[in-house]
Structure formats: C-alpha cells, structure tokens
Design a protein around this motif. Structure first.
Motif, mmCIF file in Angstrom:
data_model
loop_
_atom_site.group_PDB
_atom_site.id
_atom_site.type_symbol
_atom_site.label_atom_id
_atom_site.label_comp_id
_atom_site.label_asym_id
_atom_site.label_seq_id
_atom_site.Cartn_x
_atom_site.Cartn_y
_atom_site.Cartn_z
ATOM 1 N N SER A 41 0.833 -1.216 0.000
ATOM 2 C CA SER A 41 0.000 0.000 0.000
ATOM 3 C C SER A 41 0.864 1.260 0.000
ATOM 4 N N VAL A 42 1.898 1.255 0.829
ATOM 5 C CA VAL A 42 2.778 2.427 0.904
ATOM 6 C C VAL A 42 3.495 2.647 -0.422
ATOM 7 N N LEU A 43 3.985 1.561 -1.002
ATOM 8 C CA LEU A 43 4.710 1.672 -2.266
ATOM 9 C C LEU A 43 3.794 2.189 -3.374
ATOM 10 N N ALA A 44 2.533 1.718 -3.371
ATOM 11 C CA ALA A 44 1.582 2.146 -4.399
ATOM 12 C C ALA A 44 1.243 3.631 -4.256
ATOM 13 N N VAL A 45 1.058 4.075 -3.021
ATOM 14 C CA VAL A 45 0.724 5.491 -2.785
ATOM 15 C C VAL A 45 1.860 6.399 -3.243
ATOM 16 N N ILE B 280 17.135 12.187 11.327
ATOM 17 C CA ILE B 280 16.302 11.647 10.249
ATOM 18 C C ILE B 280 14.829 11.786 10.637
ATOM 19 N N PRO B 281 14.000 12.387 9.770
ATOM 20 C CA PRO B 281 12.583 12.549 10.116
ATOM 21 C C PRO B 281 11.871 11.189 10.223
ATOM 22 N N ALA B 282 11.011 11.074 11.231
ATOM 23 C CA ALA B 282 10.230 9.842 11.458
ATOM 24 C C ALA B 282 8.742 10.153 11.359
ATOM 25 N N ILE B 283 8.025 9.307 10.601
ATOM 26 C CA ILE B 283 6.580 9.481 10.411
ATOM 27 C C ILE B 283 5.897 8.186 10.876
ATOM 28 N N VAL B 284 4.845 8.363 11.664
ATOM 29 C CA VAL B 284 4.096 7.216 12.179
ATOM 30 C C VAL B 284 2.812 7.029 11.372
ATOM 31 N N ILE C 218 2.199 12.362 11.798
ATOM 32 C CA ILE C 218 1.382 11.151 11.983
ATOM 33 C C ILE C 218 0.356 11.102 10.857
ATOM 34 N N VAL C 219 0.271 9.964 10.181
ATOM 35 C CA VAL C 219 -0.678 9.778 9.068
ATOM 36 C C VAL C 219 -1.607 8.625 9.421
ATOM 37 N N LEU C 220 -2.917 8.871 9.270
ATOM 38 C CA LEU C 220 -3.891 7.800 9.520
ATOM 39 C C LEU C 220 -3.783 6.738 8.435
ATOM 40 N N GLN C 221 -3.941 5.499 8.858
ATOM 41 C CA GLN C 221 -3.811 4.384 7.911
ATOM 42 C C GLN C 221 -4.876 4.451 6.827
ATOM 43 N N GLN C 222 -6.091 4.907 7.183
ATOM 44 C CA GLN C 222 -7.163 5.002 6.209
ATOM 45 C C GLN C 222 -7.022 6.234 5.295
ATOM 46 N N LYS C 223 -6.056 7.118 5.614
ATOM 47 C CA LYS C 223 -5.792 8.291 4.770
ATOM 48 C C LYS C 223 -4.339 8.264 4.293
ATOM 49 N N LEU C 224 -3.952 7.097 3.779
ATOM 50 C CA LEU C 224 -2.564 6.884 3.371
ATOM 51 C C LEU C 224 -2.156 7.782 2.188
ATOM 52 N N TYR C 225 -3.151 8.319 1.475
ATOM 53 C CA TYR C 225 -2.839 9.194 0.332
ATOM 54 C C TYR C 225 -2.139 10.487 0.779
ATOM 55 N N LYS C 226 -2.231 10.776 2.085
ATOM 56 C CA LYS C 226 -1.552 11.980 2.594
ATOM 57 C C LYS C 226 -0.064 11.725 2.900
ATOM 58 N N PRO D 120 2.620 10.901 0.901
ATOM 59 C CA PRO D 120 3.647 11.579 0.102
ATOM 60 C C PRO D 120 3.882 13.026 0.533
ATOM 61 N N ALA D 121 2.793 13.739 0.797
ATOM 62 C CA ALA D 121 2.942 15.136 1.233
ATOM 63 C C ALA D 121 3.630 15.214 2.580
ATOM 64 N N ALA D 122 3.289 14.285 3.482
ATOM 65 C CA ALA D 122 3.920 14.280 4.806
ATOM 66 C C ALA D 122 5.417 14.011 4.692
ATOM 67 N N ILE D 123 5.779 13.064 3.787
ATOM 68 C CA ILE D 123 7.204 12.764 3.598
ATOM 69 C C ILE D 123 7.951 13.979 3.033
ATOM 70 N N THR D 124 7.367 14.584 2.002
ATOM 71 C CA THR D 124 8.007 15.760 1.386
ATOM 72 C C THR D 124 8.183 16.876 2.402
ATOM 73 N N ARG D 125 7.135 17.133 3.191
ATOM 74 C CA ARG D 125 7.195 18.188 4.193
ATOM 75 C C ARG D 125 8.232 17.878 5.270
ATOM 76 N N ALA D 126 8.250 16.616 5.724
ATOM 77 C CA ALA D 126 9.199 16.236 6.781
ATOM 78 C C ALA D 126 10.639 16.359 6.296
ATOM 79 N N MET D 127 10.893 15.961 5.042
ATOM 80 C CA MET D 127 12.250 16.069 4.512
ATOM 81 C C MET D 127 12.675 17.533 4.362
ATOM 82 N N ALA D 128 11.722 18.391 3.922
ATOM 83 C CA ALA D 128 12.035 19.817 3.778
ATOM 84 C C ALA D 128 12.350 20.444 5.132
ATOM 85 N N GLU D 129 11.524 20.080 6.136
ATOM 86 C CA GLU D 129 11.773 20.624 7.476
ATOM 87 C C GLU D 129 13.100 20.123 8.030
#
Length: 516
Positions: free
Chosen positions: A20-24, A80-84, A105-113, A115-124
């Motif tokens: 699921s993560v890879l597909a998103v 290293i940024p960590a996302i749950v 933190i990203v909800l499992q049922q809203k996994l589409y968010k 990529p944005a969380a990863i991009t934001r965390a890396m930028a920060e």
C-alpha cells in the motif's frame, strides 16, 4: 521530481502495509526505495549500512511494545525525520509521539496523505540541518573572532546600541589600566585624560544608534600609575540584517611613540625654519654689506685712473684690482640671485621684453671688448608677456654673461638674442660663436659650481642658478654646443594670463617668503 529515489525504512513486524505504501508513493510520482524492517535488530543492521531519508513506523499497539524502534531512532539517528502510520490516535498520544521526536502522523485510512507528509518532513529536516550548520558556523566564527581579539596587538572593545561597553580584550585593559569589569558600561571613561574627556564624550555619545565610522586621536591616563598614552581610536557600527544598529565595534592603537617622534620632528622643523630664515637674512645682509665697500673701491680706482703723470704699471694694477672686484661682485650677485629664487614667490606682471634685454646689455657695456661684439636682438611679440621680471632678468643676464665671457678670440664675436612671445609661452634663444662646450660636459654644466673651462673666470653658479630659476617658473632649458663653433641655449617659459598674474602679484606683495 527528485533526482534520486528516496530511501525509506518501513518499520512493520509483518509488513502488511508494504504494498500500500509503495503504491501510494508511486501514484504521487515520488520515487522511493522501501527497506522493510521487522524488528530492532534489522533496524540497527540497516542503520549501520546507511542512513535513510525517512523512517516510517507502522504503529500496532499489541506488537509495538516488543521493540521500540522509535526509541532507537531518537537515540541513534535523531536527525532523520520519522513518520508514524497509525489506524487511529487520541490527542494525548499524538502529543506524546511528537515530543518523542516524530515529525508527523498519518492515519492508515488516509494513506494518500503520506507523500505530502514525507516531502514536508524532509524539507523541514533539510531546513533544520541548514540552520544548525549556520549556528555552528556562527559559533565557530565568534570563537575565532574572540581568539583574534585576544591575539591582536591593539585594544578592542564592543558596545551595545546605547554605546555601553560589554566587551574588552586584554590589550585594551593593558592600555587604559583597568580590568574588564571596571571598563564595562561607562567605566572606561575614568581612564580618559582630563583634557580630552569632554571632547571624546561629546563626540562619542552625541550619536547613539546611528550608522557611523569614527576616528579620533586622544589620550588615556591610567588611574593608578598616572601614565599617559596617545591612542588612535576607531569604531564602526554593527548592523543586523535590516540595517539597524545593534552595537559598535572599535579599536584603540597606541601611537605614543609616533606622537613623540612627531613632536620631535615639529620642533626640528621649527628650528630649521628659524635657522633657514636667519641664514637667508644673513646672506642678504652680508651680500649688501660686502658690496658697499666694493663699490667704494671701484670709485677710487676710477679716480686713480684720472690722475696724470702716473706710471703705466699703476694703471695695470688698477685694472687687475678692478677685475678682481668685478669677479667678487659677480659672485655675490649670484648668491643674492640664488637666495631670492629659493625664497620669493613667483611674481607675474606684464614685462617689456625689449626694454629688459636692453637694460641687461647696458650692464655689460663697460666690459672689455664689448664694443667689438656684434649683438643682434630680435623680439617677435604677438601678445603681452606676463612673467616674473626679476627672474627673467637673472636668466637673460647669466646667458649673455656666458656668451661674452667665453668668446672665441680668433673670430669676430657674435651674439644673437631672439624672443618669440605667444599667448601660451615665451621662447628665448641666446646664440654665440664662442669656444663652445665639449659633449662630455653638457650634462654637468647645470651643476652647482661646475665649470667646463677652468681657464676662464666664473663662479660656476650661472647656469645652475639659471636652471633653478627656470624650474621655479615652470619652464624648460635646452643647450646645444660644439667646440670652436659656439653655443645655443633655448628657454621656454609659460606666458601667464593677466588674471592669474594679478593674483600672483598680490600674493607676492602680501608676503615675500615661501610658506613653511
């Protein structure tokens, strides 16, 4: 689109969300390399192999307590940024996670968010690292600056925007005789010399919070020993990024030795000026006092010549005496000319060139064999000539004197004097058919006391004084000569304008001496 695939640690015991993560991420166009990690040993192993860009932790309450990868992350790779990824969470739990170092933190049922969380965390994370590097660089620069302040041979101080001192180096304390604590704030004022205190405080405190660069020479007097030193004080405003004054950085350099040398030079200069003036007065007075008896002796000689019945030898002796006196008189005249040229300002008035040349020739009318000399004077004048008549007279007199003195006895003496006056310059030429000057003497005939022909009379000052006078007037002199054929001397002088001439003349009449 990034240039390379993002390296991601996916921490999940059973790796149920790997696909699921890879597909998103793929759908979002975010290329990523997922590295599955199932336990803490795998986490440490992969961490040793290389740091990832992001750590994803799939939270499962029942299994997560078996190995606390978040704890390992915080301990081993906090940068290293960590996302749950969680199925759900309460507010307190989310706050606890964020305090533990979780970036998002990203909800499992809203996994589409995700990529944005990863991009934001890396930028920060990137911004945070940059900020840390800047802070480290700033701290290092400040340390280097403090080290430099300690090593520099000049006193250094820093003040706030109100000009209260909050830093001084050791050299500053050594110079003013105060400890750092005594110099802080306005404490340094007590070390100012009493005679300079009012001036320095007025100049220093009148402008607060103003962009400025200052420089002043003043004195400090050490409170305990009373020792006085001269210093050069300098300061410059320190500004923030918006151009506001945040403080002042300054230096104090000990210039006591320079001031001592300066005072010594000033005293010597005053002494030399006094001696020079006295010497000039002596030369002037002595020259005139010497000429007076010479004039009397020449008158007596003329009276002796009028007496009849005297032997021929008496007449010859009188002639010899006269020649000696004339040589002495000429030497004294040269001394006076040199003294006047060295000390007097340039006088610039309108000059009658023809009349001046005629007056100079009249001075030589009683010279031996003068009547047999063929003298030609040609003056071509378009405009009036403005120059210094006394100096021009010296030039013409010396050149004519040489032309007469160095005649060729085997030829009929000829002297040609020409002058061409234009609005810009005046060109004079004195040509003769005398004995001439050998080539090896040409460069030295303008040296003081140099005589190209030791068998002829002369002081050796004529051409030297002529060149000095011409240099003073801003002109040029050229000499061409051949033995047994004669000599030509060309003079070029600037023709001063009438307005400038008046100004120069007024200056000359106000003071007869050059400024010291």
């Amino acid at each position: 689109m990034t240039e390379r695939a993002i390296s991601i640690f996916l921490v999940e015991p059973k790796q149920e969300n790997f696909g699921s993560v890879l597909a998103v991420l793929d759908k979002a166009g975010l290329p990523a390399t997922l590295i599955p990690i199932q336990d803490q040993f795998g986490f440490m192993r992969e961490l040793q192999a290389g740091l990832p860009d992001v750590v994803l932790v799939c939270y499962q309450e029942k299994s997560f307590g078996d190995f606390d990868c978040l704890g390992l992350h915080k301990k081993l790779a906090p940068q290293i940024p960590a996302i749950v990824i969680a199925p759900g969470f309460g507010e307190e739990w989310a706050v606890e996670m964020m305090r533990g170092g979780v970036s998002d933190i990203v909800l499992q049922q809203k996994l589409y968010k995700l990529p944005a969380a990863i991009t934001r965390a890396m930028a920060e994370s990137f911004h945070r690292r940059q900020q840390q590097q800047k802070e480290q660089s700033l701290q290092l620069s400040q340390q280097h600056l403090l080290d430099l302040f300690k090593m520099t041979p000049v006193g250094v101080f820093r003040c706030d925007s109100e000009k209260n001192c909050f830093y001084v180096n050791d050299r500053f304390c050594e110079l003013i005789g105060l400890s750092p604590e005594e110099a802080f704030g306005p404490g340094w004022i007590k070390a100012l010399h009493p005679e300079d205190r009012e001036f320095i405080l007025r100049e220093w405190y009148e402008k607060k919070g103003v962009v400025e660069e200052t420089k002043a020479i003043y004195r400090y007097q050490k409170p305990v020993s009373g020792e006085t030193i001269w210093v050069l004080g300098q300061s410059k405003s320190e500004l923030d990024s918006e151009g506001n004054v945040t403080g002042y950085l300054g230096s104090v350099t000990n210039i006591t030795r320079l001031k001592i040398v300066e005072e010594a030079l000033k005293e010597k200069n005053n002494y030399l000026t006094k001696v020079n003036k006295e010497l000039d007065n002596f030369v002037y007075s002595a020259s005139h006092n010497l000429r007076a008896p010479l004039t009397s002796l020449m008158g007596l000689i003329n009276l002796l010549r009028l007496e009849t019945g005297k032997p021929l030898e008496l007449h010859q002796i009188c002639s010899m005496m006269e020649n000696s006196l004339l040589r002495l008189d000429g030497f004294i005249r040269d001394i006076i000319d040199h003294s006047r040229n060295s000390r007097l300002f340039i006088q610039s008035v309108e000059v009658d060139v023809k009349a001046l040349i005629a007056e100079v020739l009249e001075e030589f009318s009683l010279a031996d064999n003068y009547n047999r000399i063929c003298i030609d004077v040609n003056v071509q004048q378009e405009v009036p000539m403005f120059t210094d008549p006394a100096r021009l007279r010296i030039i013409i007199r010396n050149l004519i004197s040489n032309a007469i003195r160095y005649q060729n006895n085997t030829l009929l003496p000829q002297i040609s004097i020409t002058a061409q006056i234009t609005g810009q310059e005046s060109i004079f030429q004195v040509c003769d058919n005398g004995i001439g000057i050998r080539q090896q003497h040409h460069e030295r005939v303008f040296d003081m006391f140099y005589r190209a022909d030791e068998h002829r009379s002369g002081s050796g000052l004529g051409l030297y004084i002529t060149r000095e006078v011409i240099d003073k007037m801003g002109g040029k002199i050229e000499l061409t000569s051949q033995p047994a054929k004669g000599t030509t001397v060309k003079i070029v002088l600037p023709n001063q304008q009438a307005g400038k001439a008046a100004d120069s003349y007024n200056t000359e009449t106000r003071t007869g001496w050059l400024p010291d």
